[in-house]
Design an enzyme around this catalytic site. Structure first.
Site, PDB file in Angstrom:
ATOM      1  N   ASP A  10       0.676  -1.330   0.063  1.00 20.90           N
ATOM      2  CA  ASP A  10      -0.037  -0.039  -0.093  1.00 20.90           C
ATOM      3  C   ASP A  10       0.751   1.281  -0.059  1.00 20.90           C
ATOM      4  O   ASP A  10       0.742   2.025   0.871  1.00 20.90           O
ATOM      5  CB  ASP A  10      -1.229  -0.039   1.094  1.00 20.90           C
ATOM      6  CG  ASP A  10      -0.219   0.057   2.542  1.00 20.90           C
ATOM      7  OD1 ASP A  10      -0.812   0.607   3.482  1.00 20.90           O
ATOM      8  OD2 ASP A  10       0.954  -0.274   2.569  1.00 20.90           O
ATOM      9  N   ASP A  15       6.676   1.017   1.922  1.00 24.01           N
ATOM     10  CA  ASP A  15       6.434   0.106   1.059  1.00 24.01           C
ATOM     11  C   ASP A  15       7.151   0.447  -0.335  1.00 24.01           C
ATOM     12  O   ASP A  15       7.536  -0.698  -1.082  1.00 24.01           O
ATOM     13  CB  ASP A  15       4.716   0.295   0.545  1.00 24.01           C
ATOM     14  CG  ASP A  15       3.917  -0.044   1.606  1.00 24.01           C
ATOM     15  OD1 ASP A  15       3.858   1.078   2.581  1.00 24.01           O
ATOM     16  OD2 ASP A  15       3.389  -0.965   1.744  1.00 24.01           O
ATOM     17  N   ASN A  39      -2.378   2.718   3.647  1.00 30.01           N
ATOM     18  CA  ASN A  39      -1.740   4.115   3.754  1.00 30.01           C
ATOM     19  C   ASN A  39      -2.606   5.155   3.151  1.00 30.01           C
ATOM     20  O   ASN A  39      -2.798   6.450   3.727  1.00 30.01           O
ATOM     21  CB  ASN A  39      -0.416   4.092   3.302  1.00 30.01           C
ATOM     22  CG  ASN A  39       0.415   3.360   4.155  1.00 30.01           C
ATOM     23  OD1 ASN A  39       0.377   3.388   5.222  1.00 30.01           O
ATOM     24  ND2 ASN A  39       1.438   2.607   3.664  1.00 30.01           N
ATOM     25  N   THR A 123       2.822  -6.285   2.718  1.00 34.32           N
ATOM     26  CA  THR A 123       3.423  -5.006   3.665  1.00 34.32           C
ATOM     27  C   THR A 123       2.202  -3.738   3.849  1.00 34.32           C
ATOM     28  O   THR A 123       2.663  -2.830   3.983  1.00 34.32           O
ATOM     29  CB  THR A 123       4.644  -4.331   2.908  1.00 34.32           C
ATOM     30  OG1 THR A 123       3.905  -3.683   1.668  1.00 34.32           O
ATOM     31  CG2 THR A 123       5.721  -5.137   2.628  1.00 34.32           C
ATOM     32  N   PHE A 164      -1.050  -0.824  12.430  1.00 33.88           N
ATOM     33  CA  PHE A 164      -2.141  -0.452  11.383  1.00 33.88           C
ATOM     34  C   PHE A 164      -2.402  -1.463  10.531  1.00 33.88           C
ATOM     35  O   PHE A 164      -3.714  -1.658  10.133  1.00 33.88           O
ATOM     36  CB  PHE A 164      -1.136   0.935  10.618  1.00 33.88           C
ATOM     37  CG  PHE A 164      -1.859   1.414   9.541  1.00 33.88           C
ATOM     38  CD1 PHE A 164      -1.782   1.183   8.116  1.00 33.88           C
ATOM     39  CD2 PHE A 164      -3.441   2.315   9.799  1.00 33.88           C
ATOM     40  CE1 PHE A 164      -2.579   1.848   6.994  1.00 33.88           C
ATOM     41  CE2 PHE A 164      -3.813   3.021   8.742  1.00 33.88           C
ATOM     42  CZ  PHE A 164      -3.506   2.729   7.311  1.00 33.88           C
ATOM     43  N   ASN A 165      -1.633  -2.127   9.999  1.00 35.43           N
ATOM     44  CA  ASN A 165      -1.772  -3.003   8.870  1.00 35.43           C
ATOM     45  C   ASN A 165      -3.035  -4.146   9.409  1.00 35.43           C
ATOM     46  O   ASN A 165      -3.881  -4.292   8.411  1.00 35.43           O
ATOM     47  CB  ASN A 165      -0.682  -3.716   8.393  1.00 35.43           C
ATOM     48  CG  ASN A 165       0.298  -2.973   7.280  1.00 35.43           C
ATOM     49  OD1 ASN A 165      -0.175  -1.859   6.917  1.00 35.43           O
ATOM     50  ND2 ASN A 165       1.308  -3.411   7.420  1.00 35.43           N
ATOM     51  N   HIS A 237       9.489  -0.152   8.513  1.00 29.35           N
ATOM     52  CA  HIS A 237       8.682  -1.096   8.457  1.00 29.35           C
ATOM     53  C   HIS A 237       8.944  -2.116   7.413  1.00 29.35           C
ATOM     54  O   HIS A 237       9.356  -3.331   7.669  1.00 29.35           O
ATOM     55  CB  HIS A 237       7.108  -0.666   8.904  1.00 29.35           C
ATOM     56  CG  HIS A 237       7.055   0.301   9.920  1.00 29.35           C
ATOM     57  ND1 HIS A 237       7.048   0.009  11.293  1.00 29.35           N
ATOM     58  CD2 HIS A 237       6.534   1.457   9.772  1.00 29.35           C
ATOM     59  CE1 HIS A 237       6.685   1.196  11.966  1.00 29.35           C
ATOM     60  NE2 HIS A 237       6.336   2.059  11.049  1.00 29.35           N
ATOM     61  N   ASP A 238       8.167  -1.858   6.323  1.00 29.40           N
ATOM     62  CA  ASP A 238       7.990  -2.734   5.104  1.00 29.40           C
ATOM     63  C   ASP A 238       9.259  -3.599   4.766  1.00 29.40           C
ATOM     64  O   ASP A 238       9.440  -4.711   4.404  1.00 29.40           O
ATOM     65  CB  ASP A 238       7.178  -2.161   4.280  1.00 29.40           C
ATOM     66  CG  ASP A 238       5.904  -1.968   4.536  1.00 29.40           C
ATOM     67  OD1 ASP A 238       5.241  -0.756   4.098  1.00 29.40           O
ATOM     68  OD2 ASP A 238       5.522  -2.256   5.563  1.00 29.40           O
TER      69      ASP A 238
HETATM   70  O1  RIB Z   1       2.439   0.013  10.807  1.00 28.59           O
HETATM   71  C1  RIB Z   1       3.361   0.244   9.510  1.00 28.59           C
HETATM   72  C2  RIB Z   1       2.609  -0.229   8.309  1.00 28.59           C
HETATM   73  O2  RIB Z   1       1.507   0.294   8.265  1.00 28.59           O
HETATM   74  C3  RIB Z   1       3.713  -0.127   7.382  1.00 28.59           C
HETATM   75  O3  RIB Z   1       3.366  -1.124   6.520  1.00 28.59           O
HETATM   76  C4  RIB Z   1       3.172   1.168   6.621  1.00 28.59           C
HETATM   77  O4  RIB Z   1       3.526   1.130   5.250  1.00 28.59           O
HETATM   78  C5  RIB Z   1       1.691   1.123   6.961  1.00 28.59           C
HETATM   79  O5  RIB Z   1       0.955   0.367   5.867  1.00 28.59           O
HETATM   80 CA    CA Z   2       2.535  -0.762   4.015  1.00 29.70          CA
END
Ligand code: RIB
Ligand code: CA
Length: 308
Positions: A10, A15, A39, A123, A164-165, A237-238
């Site tokens: 996303d 990403d 996102n 991701t 979040f994801n 993160h990703d």
């Molecule tokens: O919490 C972080 C995640 O949420 C990452 O994948 C960021 O790109 C968002 O998608």
């Molecule tokens: Ca992401």
């Protein structure tokens, strides 16, 4: 022999960097990129993916997913990624177009046609992955592993309990985590250690070339939200989910049982990690808790050099 993978993402700053890391690796054969809303809206995350891939000179099948999670309204993160979902660098329009099949149809096509099992690297929210598993149960046996960015053993970043994801589509995550497919989970426990400091950004910028400069500009923007949150560096993160497939030794993992909370008033979207093995249930997930940060940054620097 390259590892055949599909990246479901996303974009989103991290990403985008995860995509560039994957395409630069001689270890991976990226068969397809599928897009999920998260996102930003599906339209924006698709547009961002096409622009980044086109800018980097990458040609790969790209397919869009649904506009919303399986059962809930979409939540997005403009405060992190901006209104475009990829604020910061000015990227030209893409010369890549999305293919005319849905994300789950492209995943199914790649998996069906591959003579090797496929590793999925989600991701973003797990909407597409869950729908693929529901619509094509006969293809589950051809999935080698899912290396995902999401969740956390301790804490959350979009609620006190949820990352979040997972929070975007808890029902999808529940389907994926119950699928029986081996999962490597790069959650906040490890991604909050995958910190990119100013000096790392300058190392990347100083590689020179349009992709290196673009990645540095992505990191410049990504840092704003995280510095305001009190981070000393940006948690990238990703790329952790990609880096593990490239070199599993870069992360330290622990095999644990993980459930997804799909009902809690305060805990919706939590990855409930049985850290002390209280339930004695099947340990379905390799949960990452640490990273060789120096090697991770070196990997990113080498990746941007690839595009010069
Ligand atoms: O919490 C972080 C995640 O949420 C990452 O994948 C960021 O790109 C968002 O998608
Ligand atoms: Ca992401």
């Amino acid at each position: 022999m390259r590892i055949p993978v599909i990246i479901d993402c996303d974009p989103g700053h991290d990403d985008a960097i995860a995509l560039l890391l994957a395409f630069a690796s001689e270890k991976l054969d990226v068969k397809a990129v599928t897009i999920v809303a998260g996102n930003q809206t599906q339209e924006k995350t698709l547009n961002n993916a096409l622009k980044v891939l086109s800018f980097a000179g990458v040609n790969v099948p790209v397919a869009k997913g649904d506009d919303k999670p399986l059962m809930r309204d979409l939540i997005i993160a403009p405060e992190v990624h901006g209104d475009s979902g990829l604020d910061g660098p000015e990227l030209p329009e893409s010369n890549l177009k999305a293919c005319d099949m849905l994300a789950i149809e492209l995943i199914a096509k790649v998996v069906r046609e591959s003579d090797k099992k496929i590793t999925l690297i989600p991701t973003g929210a797990l909407t597409n992955i869950a729908k693929f598993l529901l619509c094509y149960p006969e293809l589950k046996e051809k999935i080698e592993r899912i290396s995902l960015m999401g969740g956390a053993c301790f804490g959350g970043n979009w609620s006190p309990a949820a990352e979040f994801n997972i929070l975007v589509d808890p029902e999808a995550a529940d389907i994926v985590f119950k699928s029986g497919i081996p999962i490597t989970m790069s959650g906040l426990d490890v991604t909050h250690k995958a910190l990119i400091y100013d000096e790392d950004v300058e190392r990347i910028r100083n590689v020179g070339g349009k992709v290196a400069v673009m990645v540095a500009e992505l990191l410049d923007f990504f840092a704003k939200f995280h510095m305001d949150m009190g981070f000393k560096g940006s948690p990238l993160h990703d790329p952790c989910a990609v880096a593990w497939v490239i070199d599993p030794s870069i992360l330290t993992t622990k095999k644990l049982h993980v459930d997804i909370e799909t009902k809690g008033e305060h805990t919706l979207g939590a990855t409930v990690v049985d850290y002390y093995d209280v339930l004695k249930k099947e340990k379905n997930v390799d949960v990452a808790f640490d990273i060789d940060r120096e090697r991770f940054v070196d990997m990113l620097v080498e990746a941007v050099k690839y595009y010069n």
